[in-house]
Scaffold this motif. Structure first.
Motif, PDB file in Angstrom:
ATOM      1  N   LEU A  54       0.823  -1.206   0.000  1.00 15.15           N
ATOM      2  CA  LEU A  54       0.000   0.000   0.000  1.00 15.15           C
ATOM      3  C   LEU A  54       0.863   1.265   0.000  1.00 15.15           C
ATOM      4  N   ASP A  55       2.045   1.169   0.593  1.00 19.47           N
ATOM      5  CA  ASP A  55       3.023   2.256   0.504  1.00 19.47           C
ATOM      6  C   ASP A  55       3.390   2.481  -0.963  1.00 19.47           C
ATOM      7  N   ASP A  56       3.581   1.386  -1.703  1.00 20.91           N
ATOM      8  CA  ASP A  56       3.944   1.486  -3.117  1.00 20.91           C
ATOM      9  C   ASP A  56       2.804   2.093  -3.933  1.00 20.91           C
ATOM     10  N   PHE A  57       1.577   1.689  -3.613  1.00 20.60           N
ATOM     11  CA  PHE A  57       0.402   2.266  -4.268  1.00 20.60           C
ATOM     12  C   PHE A  57       0.341   3.765  -4.011  1.00 20.60           C
ATOM     13  N   THR A  58       0.591   4.167  -2.767  1.00 20.40           N
ATOM     14  CA  THR A  58       0.566   5.577  -2.406  1.00 20.40           C
ATOM     15  C   THR A  58       1.692   6.339  -3.093  1.00 20.40           C
ATOM     16  N   TYR A  59       2.876   5.702  -3.128  1.00 23.36           N
ATOM     17  CA  TYR A  59       4.013   6.346  -3.784  1.00 23.36           C
ATOM     18  C   TYR A  59       3.710   6.610  -5.250  1.00 23.36           C
ATOM     19  N   TYR A  60       3.064   5.655  -5.895  1.00 21.45           N
ATOM     20  CA  TYR A  60       2.727   5.831  -7.312  1.00 21.45           C
ATOM     21  C   TYR A  60       1.922   7.112  -7.514  1.00 21.45           C
ATOM     22  N   TRP A  61       0.864   7.299  -6.715  1.00 19.54           N
ATOM     23  CA  TRP A  61       0.009   8.465  -6.894  1.00 19.54           C
ATOM     24  C   TRP A  61       0.680   9.751  -6.439  1.00 19.54           C
ATOM     25  N   PHE A  62       1.470   9.652  -5.365  1.00 18.20           N
ATOM     26  CA  PHE A  62       2.263  10.814  -4.936  1.00 18.20           C
ATOM     27  C   PHE A  62       3.206  11.245  -6.056  1.00 18.20           C
ATOM     28  N   HIS A  63       3.912  10.270  -6.626  1.00 15.18           N
ATOM     29  CA  HIS A  63       4.891  10.563  -7.672  1.00 15.18           C
ATOM     30  C   HIS A  63       4.204  11.073  -8.934  1.00 15.18           C
ATOM     31  N   ARG A  64       3.103  10.445  -9.304  1.00  7.96           N
ATOM     32  CA  ARG A  64       2.390  10.855 -10.517  1.00  7.96           C
ATOM     33  C   ARG A  64       1.863  12.273 -10.380  1.00  7.96           C
ATOM     34  N   GLN A  65       1.313  12.617  -9.211  1.00  7.91           N
ATOM     35  CA  GLN A  65       0.809  13.971  -9.024  1.00  7.91           C
ATOM     36  C   GLN A  65       1.926  15.004  -9.062  1.00  7.91           C
ATOM     37  N   ASN A  66       3.131  14.600  -8.683  1.00  6.50           N
ATOM     38  CA  ASN A  66       4.274  15.505  -8.799  1.00  6.50           C
ATOM     39  C   ASN A  66       4.548  15.879 -10.246  1.00  6.50           C
ATOM     40  N   HIS A  67       4.111  15.039 -11.163  1.00  4.87           N
ATOM     41  CA  HIS A  67       4.288  15.313 -12.594  1.00  4.87           C
ATOM     42  C   HIS A  67       3.054  15.953 -13.218  1.00  4.87           C
ATOM     43  N   MET A  68       1.909  15.849 -12.552  1.00  2.30           N
ATOM     44  CA  MET A  68       0.640  16.318 -13.118  1.00  2.30           C
ATOM     45  C   MET A  68       0.207  17.685 -12.598  1.00  2.30           C
ATOM     46  N   VAL A  69       0.656  18.061 -11.416  1.00  4.07           N
ATOM     47  CA  VAL A  69       0.264  19.335 -10.789  1.00  4.07           C
ATOM     48  C   VAL A  69       1.489  20.239 -10.765  1.00  4.07           C
TER      49      VAL A  69
ATOM     50  N   VAL B 206       6.631   4.558   8.576  1.00  4.24           N
ATOM     51  CA  VAL B 206       7.912   5.255   8.416  1.00  4.24           C
ATOM     52  C   VAL B 206       8.990   4.313   7.905  1.00  4.24           C
ATOM     53  N   VAL B 207       9.031   3.080   8.425  1.00  4.74           N
ATOM     54  CA  VAL B 207      10.016   2.104   7.962  1.00  4.74           C
ATOM     55  C   VAL B 207       9.771   1.760   6.494  1.00  4.74           C
ATOM     56  N   CYS B 208       8.514   1.574   6.112  1.00  6.24           N
ATOM     57  CA  CYS B 208       8.191   1.258   4.716  1.00  6.24           C
ATOM     58  C   CYS B 208       8.572   2.417   3.793  1.00  6.24           C
ATOM     59  N   LEU B 209       8.383   3.633   4.260  1.00  8.06           N
ATOM     60  CA  LEU B 209       8.824   4.800   3.487  1.00  8.06           C
ATOM     61  C   LEU B 209      10.338   4.780   3.289  1.00  8.06           C
ATOM     62  N   GLY B 210      11.062   4.390   4.327  1.00  9.57           N
ATOM     63  CA  GLY B 210      12.519   4.308   4.240  1.00  9.57           C
ATOM     64  C   GLY B 210      12.971   3.234   3.265  1.00  9.57           C
ATOM     65  N   ILE B 211      12.322   2.074   3.301  1.00  9.84           N
ATOM     66  CA  ILE B 211      12.654   0.979   2.374  1.00  9.84           C
ATOM     67  C   ILE B 211      12.392   1.412   0.937  1.00  9.84           C
ATOM     68  N   GLU B 212      11.284   2.085   0.734  1.00 17.69           N
ATOM     69  CA  GLU B 212      10.938   2.615  -0.591  1.00 17.69           C
ATOM     70  C   GLU B 212      12.036   3.564  -1.099  1.00 17.69           C
ATOM     71  N   ALA B 213      12.540   4.431  -0.215  1.00 14.19           N
ATOM     72  CA  ALA B 213      13.584   5.388  -0.604  1.00 14.19           C
ATOM     73  C   ALA B 213      14.887   4.669  -0.965  1.00 14.19           C
ATOM     74  N   LEU B 214      15.208   3.595  -0.238  1.00 13.51           N
ATOM     75  CA  LEU B 214      16.410   2.821  -0.558  1.00 13.51           C
ATOM     76  C   LEU B 214      16.304   2.209  -1.949  1.00 13.51           C
ATOM     77  N   TRP B 215      15.133   1.662  -2.266  1.00 15.08           N
ATOM     78  CA  TRP B 215      14.935   1.065  -3.591  1.00 15.08           C
ATOM     79  C   TRP B 215      15.059   2.122  -4.682  1.00 15.08           C
ATOM     80  N   GLN B 216      14.456   3.274  -4.452  1.00 11.93           N
ATOM     81  CA  GLN B 216      14.498   4.341  -5.440  1.00 11.93           C
ATOM     82  C   GLN B 216      15.922   4.815  -5.704  1.00 11.93           C
TER      83      GLN B 216
END
Length: 305
Positions: free
Chosen positions: A101-116, A166-176
């Protein structure tokens, strides 16, 4: 339960891997790094490291914890979500669900960064380099961290412990971070599931066919579902960067140039709807057609064929 944000250990690894890639690229005479560009990226990366703990402390302790406590009160000794089910614990499958669900949220967060455009003004910093390397990975806008937590508030609200988020956000950042390398080829069957290095090269390209593609974090499933997935075509010469670059190595210019452009564009029309769209519409929108969005440019290209 107490957890440590993975980025505490990740930051030293980031610097070490940048040094390894830099050394390898120089030894093989690859024009992968530009010293001034790297300096700008590192300056902004260090700034993010300084600012992020302050903002994340506020988001994790104040916002996430507040929502978690508000929406998951203890009822008869059991933490229960306001929707009536028992709030989530720390079982392995809960961690998997939270990361998904963190990944799902990241997708929309990231996409909106390109759309708005107002969000793009913060995110453009990450795309502003014409180089694609691990140095670019730490080239992050300082203003993104002020609104990113807002996209993730729903996770503690539905019952995931704030520290888990918060930990899942950190793991996501490491992957990115590790995706920003041209030295990793296509990964075969893994390409069917994961967002890989070649897919992220596509994301950073300013080629028309590649722009606004591959917004995913770990996975590419959401890009495929919502129509933004694009594999790397090895017959296309990639150009990295943005169509309207800051043309400067000054970190302050890189961090703020798009905000300046937004301000100047709002003065092009007295109409308040036009002003609103220059701020919150898609990048490239204009009231008179003097500039076009990526969608409009692609539509024009199709009409010409």
């Amino acid at each position: 339960m107490d957890f440590t944000n993975p980025l505490v250990y990740g930051v030293p690894c980031f610097l070490g891997l940048i040094l390894v890639e830099l050394t390898y690229s120089k030894a093989h005479n690859h024009k992968l790094y530009n010293w001034k560009d790297l300096g700008s990226s590192l300056f902004m990366g260090i700034g993010s490291v300084i600012l992020a703990p302050l903002i994340k402390t506020i988001s994790a302790i104040v916002i996430f914890n507040y929502l978690y406590e508000l929406c998951n009160p203890i009822v008869n000794g059991v933490r229960t979500n306001i929707l009536g089910y028992q709030s989530f614990g720390y079982a392995w499958y809960v961690w998997v669900a939270c990361q998904f669900l963190d990944d799902f949220t990241y997708y929309w967060f990231h996409r909106q960064n390109h759309m708005v455009r107002f969000l793009w003004a913060a995110h453009i910093v990450h795309h502003s380099s014409e180089n694609f390397n691990l140095g670019t990975a730490v080239r992050n806008g300082w203003f993104t961290i002020f609104y990113k937590p807002l996209f993730y508030m729903w996770l503690p609200a539905i019952g995931f412990p704030p520290e888990m988020v918060v930990v899942c956000l950190g793991i996501e950042a490491l992957w990115q971070f590790q995706l920003h390398s041209v030295y990793i080829p296509k990964l075969g069957v893994l390409e069917k599931v994961f967002n890989t290095h070649t897919m992220h090269q596509v994301h950073h390209a300013k080629n028309l066919e590649y722009m606004d593609k591959n917004h995913g974090g770990f996975l590419n499933i959401f890009d495929k579902i919502f129509g933004t997935w694009k594999p790397l075509d090895e017959n296309i010469d990639i150009e990295y960067g943005v169509t309207k670059p800051p043309n400067s190595y000054n970190p302050l210019v890189i961090l703020t140039h798009e905000y300046k452009d937004i301000w100047n564009d709002t003065k092009k029309s007295a109409n308040w709807y036009h002003k609103f769209m220059y701020v919150f519409g898609p990048p490239g929108w204009s009231h008179d057609g003097s500039t076009l969005t990526i969608k409009q440019i692609r539509a024009q290209q199709l009409q010409k064929k």
